[in-house]
Scaffold this active site. Structure first.
Site, mmCIF file in Angstrom:
data_model
loop_
_atom_site.group_PDB
_atom_site.id
_atom_site.type_symbol
_atom_site.label_atom_id
_atom_site.label_comp_id
_atom_site.label_asym_id
_atom_site.label_seq_id
_atom_site.Cartn_x
_atom_site.Cartn_y
_atom_site.Cartn_z
ATOM 1 N N ARG A 156 45.003 -51.994 6.883
ATOM 2 C CA ARG A 156 44.919 -52.087 8.347
ATOM 3 C C ARG A 156 43.926 -51.116 8.974
ATOM 4 N NH1 ARG A 156 50.428 -52.141 7.780
ATOM 5 N NH2 ARG A 156 51.253 -54.243 7.549
ATOM 6 N N LYS A 214 30.810 -54.271 15.741
ATOM 7 C CA LYS A 214 31.052 -55.679 15.441
ATOM 8 C C LYS A 214 30.921 -55.896 13.936
ATOM 9 C CE LYS A 214 29.154 -58.852 18.195
ATOM 10 N NZ LYS A 214 28.198 -59.453 19.193
ATOM 11 N N GLU A 252 13.963 -57.331 17.740
ATOM 12 C CA GLU A 252 15.084 -56.715 18.458
ATOM 13 C C GLU A 252 14.615 -55.479 19.237
ATOM 14 O OE1 GLU A 252 18.063 -58.161 18.530
ATOM 15 O OE2 GLU A 252 18.123 -59.401 16.719
ATOM 16 N N LYS A 290 21.093 -49.402 22.489
ATOM 17 C CA LYS A 290 22.285 -50.073 21.978
ATOM 18 C C LYS A 290 23.527 -49.206 22.189
ATOM 19 C CE LYS A 290 24.700 -53.057 19.293
ATOM 20 N NZ LYS A 290 24.667 -54.111 18.286
ATOM 21 N N GLU A 310 32.859 -56.103 24.388
ATOM 22 C CA GLU A 310 32.048 -57.255 24.752
ATOM 23 C C GLU A 310 32.639 -58.071 25.893
ATOM 24 O OE1 GLU A 310 31.244 -59.821 21.429
ATOM 25 O OE2 GLU A 310 29.128 -59.680 21.794
ATOM 26 N N ARG A 332 27.567 -55.842 27.639
ATOM 27 C CA ARG A 332 27.068 -56.112 26.301
ATOM 28 C C ARG A 332 26.347 -57.455 26.192
ATOM 29 N NH1 ARG A 332 30.377 -53.473 21.322
ATOM 30 N NH2 ARG A 332 29.181 -54.349 19.611
ATOM 31 N N ASN A 341 22.217 -60.193 24.309
ATOM 32 C CA ASN A 341 21.913 -61.549 23.868
ATOM 33 C C ASN A 341 20.568 -62.053 24.374
ATOM 34 O OD1 ASN A 341 24.162 -62.044 22.297
ATOM 35 N ND2 ASN A 341 25.412 -62.545 24.084
ATOM 36 N N HIS A 365 18.584 -64.560 22.528
ATOM 37 C CA HIS A 365 19.456 -65.092 21.478
ATOM 38 C C HIS A 365 20.009 -66.481 21.787
ATOM 39 C CE1 HIS A 365 19.063 -61.070 19.955
ATOM 40 N NE2 HIS A 365 19.863 -61.304 18.924
ATOM 41 N N HIS A 416 19.298 -68.605 18.773
ATOM 42 C CA HIS A 416 20.332 -69.110 17.869
ATOM 43 C C HIS A 416 20.208 -70.612 17.652
ATOM 44 C CE1 HIS A 416 23.244 -65.513 18.448
ATOM 45 N NE2 HIS A 416 22.586 -65.415 17.316
ATOM 46 N N HIS A 436 16.303 -64.882 11.831
ATOM 47 C CA HIS A 436 16.926 -64.453 13.076
ATOM 48 C C HIS A 436 15.930 -63.823 14.048
ATOM 49 C CE1 HIS A 436 19.999 -63.061 15.809
ATOM 50 N NE2 HIS A 436 19.525 -61.836 15.718
HETATM 51 N N1 LIG Z 1 27.284 -56.462 13.691
HETATM 52 C C1 LIG Z 1 26.336 -56.686 14.572
HETATM 53 O O1 LIG Z 1 26.393 -56.229 15.701
HETATM 54 C C2 LIG Z 1 25.144 -57.490 14.143
HETATM 55 C C3 LIG Z 1 24.003 -57.532 14.955
HETATM 56 C C4 LIG Z 1 22.914 -58.240 14.500
HETATM 57 C C5 LIG Z 1 22.947 -58.884 13.290
HETATM 58 N N2 LIG Z 1 24.074 -58.841 12.524
HETATM 59 C C6 LIG Z 1 24.130 -59.482 11.215
HETATM 60 O O2 LIG Z 1 23.204 -58.851 10.354
HETATM 61 C C7 LIG Z 1 22.758 -59.777 9.387
HETATM 62 C C8 LIG Z 1 21.267 -59.720 9.294
HETATM 63 O O3 LIG Z 1 20.907 -58.390 8.919
HETATM 64 P P1 LIG Z 1 19.549 -58.116 8.146
HETATM 65 O O4 LIG Z 1 18.449 -58.699 8.893
HETATM 66 O O5 LIG Z 1 19.539 -56.663 7.815
HETATM 67 O O6 LIG Z 1 19.730 -59.015 6.841
HETATM 68 P P2 LIG Z 1 20.084 -58.621 5.343
HETATM 69 O O7 LIG Z 1 21.185 -57.685 5.275
HETATM 70 O O8 LIG Z 1 20.247 -59.902 4.589
HETATM 71 O O9 LIG Z 1 18.775 -57.895 4.842
HETATM 72 C C9 LIG Z 1 17.577 -58.614 4.799
HETATM 73 C C10 LIG Z 1 16.944 -58.542 3.402
HETATM 74 O O10 LIG Z 1 16.318 -57.283 3.235
HETATM 75 C C11 LIG Z 1 16.781 -56.646 2.065
HETATM 76 N N3 LIG Z 1 16.721 -55.216 2.330
HETATM 77 C C12 LIG Z 1 17.417 -54.559 3.290
HETATM 78 N N4 LIG Z 1 17.038 -53.276 3.328
HETATM 79 C C13 LIG Z 1 16.068 -53.127 2.388
HETATM 80 C C14 LIG Z 1 15.276 -52.041 1.972
HETATM 81 N N5 LIG Z 1 15.334 -50.851 2.574
HETATM 82 N N6 LIG Z 1 14.428 -52.246 0.942
HETATM 83 C C15 LIG Z 1 14.312 -53.461 0.354
HETATM 84 N N7 LIG Z 1 15.024 -54.529 0.733
HETATM 85 C C16 LIG Z 1 15.897 -54.354 1.745
HETATM 86 C C17 LIG Z 1 18.136 -57.235 1.833
HETATM 87 O O11 LIG Z 1 18.487 -57.138 0.466
HETATM 88 C C18 LIG Z 1 17.938 -58.662 2.280
HETATM 89 O O12 LIG Z 1 17.373 -59.418 1.248
HETATM 90 C C19 LIG Z 1 23.287 -61.127 9.814
HETATM 91 O O13 LIG Z 1 24.363 -61.486 8.977
HETATM 92 C C20 LIG Z 1 23.747 -60.914 11.233
HETATM 93 O O14 LIG Z 1 24.839 -61.753 11.574
HETATM 94 C C21 LIG Z 1 25.144 -58.148 12.938
HETATM 95 ZN ZN LIG Z 2 19.852 -60.292 17.073
#
Ligand SMILES: NC(=O)c1ccc[n+]([C@@H]2O[C@H](COP(=O)([O-])OP(=O)(O)OC[C@H]3O[C@@H](n4cnc5c(N)ncnc54)[C@H](O)[C@@H]3O)[C@@H](O)[C@H]2O)c1
Ligand SMILES: [Zn+2]
Ligand SMILES: NC(=O)c1ccc[n+]([C@@H]2O[C@H](COP(=O)([O-])OP(=O)(O)OC[C@H]3O[C@@H](n4cnc5c(N)ncnc54)[C@H](O)[C@@H]3O)[C@@H](O)[C@H]2O)c1
Ligand SMILES: [Zn+2]
Lengths: 366, 366
Positions: free
Chosen positions: A125, A147, A189, A233, A243, A247, A251, A254, A258, A271
């Site tokens: 939990r 999130k 972003e 942020k 949210e 917040r 978006n 987005h 999206h 993205h």
């Molecule tokens: N929680 C939130 O508020 C929030 C906000 C925006 C996005 N997200 C989520 O985040 C995800 C996207 O994140 P992302 O763009 O980081 O994608 P990701 O985690 O898939 O990373 C992108 C790619 O880069 C590689 N990588 C990352 N860091 C690296 C490094 N330093 N060196 C070499 N390779 C590296 C990863 O292995 C992957 O192949 C989505 O699932 C999205 O829903 C969450």
């Molecule tokens: Zn985004």
């Protein structure tokens, strides 16, 4: 230079620390006065690529600081951001006898961060999580704000929880190994923060000679980009943890972004690219509605182009499908699509008064 | 007579309403002033037996009050309290297009309540849940306090979250169809509240002619039992929402109880029976340590016997295995087993000073 940005919340405040070589300082950070209540057991969660580059340094630093560290390596990629992969973290948590005081360390991009955060939210939990984002997108966005979640086969991030990290630790140096397309997705972003919150950040980006690859970005500018983006942020999250209001401005870009991402099956357009296209569209809508001046919109488009991000829809997109997808978005309130629209660079409003005709008109131009 | 018990929390306060025929009032309750912010969509979650008895009444009442109601029937039993079953709730949530303002209604015992609560905690990062407990144990314990979760193959309730319901609605009449052994299991928890919190409740139970089956319990006494038990739980939860202190006293009887339950494979001894045995053991330990008088301990044993609950260990239990299991409990802090021990009827303390020798000595007597 170490930048330390507070994320102030009614409960569970924490800090974002940004400096080169922070990876080797994680043990110190996790034992210092703001976070010292963490128990001795740590489970580091990563993917094979990232762990190969940076895993040992994190483990060494934590071990030297007295933590008992184990690790759990998950398959890479958004398609593994599922309840099934989550079970692997739970299994490791059980195997290593994590307790309520224990900590998960998420070493990776947003995929690792979101899954690890959700596992921490739900194991016993709720145990501690420390975010060590390694992609630019995770540094300026995913790692901050609590999130967390995984995907349902039929929709992104449908299963999740709010669970704030105890610390976000950023080492800009790790971006050197990030694929260039991922870097540009993160810059999308960053531009977003410029438009919604921080005009000076926008100006800095405009003045940079190149932004399409990290090797053209000076260390100082990178530190500034990270610091200002995280500040934006952190500020928004502090004012609206769960949210319910402010917040929503995050978006920006987005809504249409999206729709384009999902209609192209998350492959053609990633993205950040979707957000880039969405920001262009939101800007043009704002201009069309008389809310924003064309000159600012042109500056936005020029900046996005300079980064090497798309400013037009991919070939052959069905405009009606985009409009239909907007209507089915989970953020729709009472059937009205809500748009974040710029008023000036650095300031936006939220509107549910955008006519479908205006959307269609703008998309036709793109 | 309608009893309404407030559960006061910094955020998310709610009420427990207890009265015969409340099932037919759920629509009214969910539109009244304390809870009126609930959206129009409701997904009722239940199991086949319970839904057959009570599903239609709940759906009718909700429909009459203007809700759009769908339902999701899960297989019955603790062994289905798993991440896999959870997916069925998520699928139904998706299919019925639940939104952030939508509500899950948990109609069932603790198993349905815990799973539905956890699904609500994690769908779209948190939607509303209303608990309609149908077992005595769920009424006086599981439905109140916001602990939700599912089991990991290797441990109970390891995956979960705190998520408070918007309302707990109790209709004592539904207990008429509850199997007698389940009723007695619930009475074990009621006795627990007598010992840890409410001496008068204990006296009332002592004065009742029979407590082994619901048909011997008057409606008035049943209403009192429910009201007082819920008051005790509500009070403790209000003071310690996230289980960092006072809430620990709710584990009275559960330390050894859990060990006995798990060592007998959750079949020979059910939860309430385990708690009954555990309360006897904790009482004897307290007497042995000079904290409690033998007469009170004897009264506790006599009451448990009257209910038809066990006061002795099942045949052939390995005492060393019990002691070893205690050590591995997730509630162990820094290697010390923590016991809730009575000082008087209605008042307990928590101690981590119980010697293994004392535990063994007491278990040998049982
Ligand atoms: N929680 C939130 O508020 C929030 C906000 C925006 C996005 N997200 C989520 O985040 C995800 C996207 O994140 P992302 O763009 O980081 O994608 P990701 O985690 O898939 O990373 C992108 C790619 O880069 C590689 N990588 C990352 N860091 C690296 C490094 N330093 N060196 C070499 N390779 C590296 C990863 O292995 C992957 O192949 C989505 O699932 C999205 O829903 C969450
Ligand atoms: Zn985004
Ligand atoms: N969340 C908490 O704070 C908390 C507290 C205590 C227990 N629990 C959990 O609760 C669960 C045990 O709850 P339970 O004892 O209610 O078990 P349960 O939900 O399995 O119900 C017991 C049996 O009674 C049946 N039943 C329930 N109500 C009925 C009715 N009115 N008529 C006919 N049959 C009925 C059920 O179908 C089931 O077969 C465990 O999983 C435990 O972990 C949670
Ligand atoms: Zn119990």
């Amino acid at each position: 230079m170490q930048a330390v940005i507070p994320v102030s919340l009614p409960q569970n405040s924490y800090e974002i620390a940004i400096a080169s070589h922070n990876l080797d300082q994680i043990g110190t950070w996790m034992t210092n006065e703001t976070t010292k209540k963490l128990g001795k057991k740590v489970l580091a969660v990563s993917n094979p690529t990232i762990f190969k580059h940076y895993g040992q340094r994190v483990i060494d630093s934590l071990t030297n600081a007295g933590f008992a560290v184990s690790h759990c390596i998950l398959p890479a990629g958004e398609r593994y951001k599922t309840p099934a992969t989550l079970q692997k973290i739970y299994d490791a948590a059980l195997e290593h006898h994590l307790e309520r005081s224990s900590t998960l360390v998420a070493l990776g991009g947003g995929v690792i961060g979101d899954m690890t955060g959700f596992a921490a939210a739900t194991w016993l939990r709720g145990i501690n999580v420390v975010q060590v984002p390694t992609s630019l997108l995770a540094m300026v966005d995913a790692a901050i704000g609590g999130k967390t979640g995984v995907n349902h086969p039929r929709g992104k991030n449908l299963i999740g929880a709010f669970h704030q990290p105890r610390l976000v630790l950023i080492d800009p140096q790790v971006l050197k190994t990030l694929p260039a397309r991922e870097f540009r997705a993160g810059i999308a972003e960053v531009i977003k923060y410029g438009i919604i919150w921080d005009r000076e950040l926008f100006d800095q980006l405009e003045n940079a000679p190149r932004l399409d690859q990290i090797r053209y970005v000076s260390e100082d500018l990178l530190q500034d980009i990270l610091t200002r983006s995280c500040q934006a942020k952190a500020h928004v999250v502090s004012k609206d943890e769960k949210e319910s209001g402010l917040r929503e401005i995050l978006n920006y870009g987005h809504t249409i972004g999206h729709a384009v991402e999902s209609l192209t099956g998350y492959r053609v357009v990633n993205h950040g690219e979707g957000v880039a296209i969405g920001m262009v569209a939101a800007g043009l809508i704002a201009v069309k509605m008389g809310l924003w001046d064309r000159e600012s919109s042109d500056r936005q488009i020029a900046l996005i182009e300079k980064v090497g991000l798309p400013t037009r829809l991919p070939e052959g997109m069905d405009l009606d499908a985009i409009v239909a997808t907007l209507q089915s978005d989970k953020k729709v309130k009472e059937g009205k699509v809500r748009f974040v629209l710029p008023r000036q660079i650095g300031s936006v409003i939220v509107s549910d008064q955008v006519e479908a005709e205006v959307i269609r008109h703008v998309l036709q131009q793109m």
